[in-house]
Design an enzyme around this catalytic site. Structure first.
Site, PDB file in Angstrom:
ATOM      1  N   ASP A  40     -20.300  -9.920 -18.923  1.00  0.00           N
ATOM      2  CA  ASP A  40     -18.887  -9.831 -18.588  1.00  0.00           C
ATOM      3  C   ASP A  40     -18.732  -9.810 -17.073  1.00  0.00           C
ATOM      4  O   ASP A  40     -19.475  -9.143 -16.357  1.00  0.00           O
ATOM      5  CB  ASP A  40     -18.270  -8.566 -19.209  1.00  0.00           C
ATOM      6  CG  ASP A  40     -16.750  -8.640 -19.273  1.00  0.00           C
ATOM      7  OD1 ASP A  40     -16.209  -8.750 -20.384  1.00  0.00           O
ATOM      8  OD2 ASP A  40     -16.099  -8.584 -18.195  1.00  0.00           O
ATOM      9  N   HIS A  84     -14.624 -12.957 -29.391  1.00  0.00           N
ATOM     10  CA  HIS A  84     -15.780 -12.427 -28.661  1.00  0.00           C
ATOM     11  C   HIS A  84     -16.032 -10.994 -29.081  1.00  0.00           C
ATOM     12  O   HIS A  84     -15.089 -10.232 -29.335  1.00  0.00           O
ATOM     13  CB  HIS A  84     -15.597 -12.510 -27.141  1.00  0.00           C
ATOM     14  CG  HIS A  84     -14.281 -11.993 -26.633  1.00  0.00           C
ATOM     15  ND1 HIS A  84     -13.115 -12.712 -26.747  1.00  0.00           N
ATOM     16  CD2 HIS A  84     -13.953 -10.834 -26.016  1.00  0.00           C
ATOM     17  CE1 HIS A  84     -12.119 -12.007 -26.209  1.00  0.00           C
ATOM     18  NE2 HIS A  84     -12.596 -10.859 -25.770  1.00  0.00           N
ATOM     19  N   GLN A 113      -6.572  -7.761 -26.093  1.00  0.00           N
ATOM     20  CA  GLN A 113      -7.198  -9.093 -26.037  1.00  0.00           C
ATOM     21  C   GLN A 113      -6.563  -9.912 -24.917  1.00  0.00           C
ATOM     22  O   GLN A 113      -5.338 -10.045 -24.845  1.00  0.00           O
ATOM     23  CB  GLN A 113      -7.042  -9.828 -27.377  1.00  0.00           C
ATOM     24  CG  GLN A 113      -7.812 -11.154 -27.404  1.00  0.00           C
ATOM     25  CD  GLN A 113      -7.773 -11.848 -28.764  1.00  0.00           C
ATOM     26  OE1 GLN A 113      -7.050 -11.450 -29.672  1.00  0.00           O
ATOM     27  NE2 GLN A 113      -8.568 -12.909 -28.888  1.00  0.00           N
ATOM     28  N   SER A 114      -7.391 -10.436 -24.021  1.00  0.00           N
ATOM     29  CA  SER A 114      -6.876 -11.250 -22.919  1.00  0.00           C
ATOM     30  C   SER A 114      -7.395 -12.679 -22.983  1.00  0.00           C
ATOM     31  O   SER A 114      -6.829 -13.564 -22.343  1.00  0.00           O
ATOM     32  CB  SER A 114      -7.238 -10.613 -21.570  1.00  0.00           C
ATOM     33  OG  SER A 114      -8.638 -10.543 -21.409  1.00  0.00           O
TER      34      SER A 114
END
Ligand code: AMP
Ligand code: ZN
Length: 111
Positions: free
Chosen positions: A29, A97, A91-92
């Site tokens: 990330d 994922h 969630q963006s």
């Protein structure tokens, strides 16, 4: 459709790879929330857990066996797997994922 994680899975956008096979891709990330924080994504576009169906569910099971293998290889004996579904849950990026977070104490319930 221009999807960030489709572009990362195909290598069009660079990332710090952890693992790759025909079905999935794992990478660190960009904004880590724990000493170890990587993401596992399917190569085929699925918007989120809410778009998992009997037709595409096999890749989800595969991603979990990859998570177990990577955690073992990286020496993670305690970790958290998270998937945010929808904006209110955080969630963006709207490509499925699983976050894998490890290396610090975690609180429960999550915020
Ligand atoms: P979520 O907010 O649950 O949809 O998770 C999306 C995650 O993707 C966030 O933790 C971001 O830090 C991460 N992210 C966004 N862009 C990138 C990128 N280019 N490379 C790696 N991770 C990214
Ligand atoms: Zn995508």
């Amino acid at each position: 459709m221009d999807c960030l994680f489709c572009n990362i899975a195909s290598g069009k956008i660079p990332s710090k790879k952890v693992y790759e096979d025909d079905l999935c891709y794992a990478f660190y990330d960009i904004d880590p929330q724990a000493p170890t924080h990587f993401l596992v994504i399917p190569k085929a576009h699925i918007a989120s857990v809410s778009a998992v169906t009997p037709e595409n569910e096999a890749v989800v099971g595969h991603m979990f066996s990859v998570i177990a293998k990577l955690a073992q290889e990286l020496g993670l004996d305690s970790y958290r797997v998270v998937s945010n579904i929808g904006e209110q849950a955080g969630q963006s990026v709207f490509h499925l994922h699983f976050h894998v977070l490890s290396g610090r104490d975690m609180t429960w319930p999550p915020g």
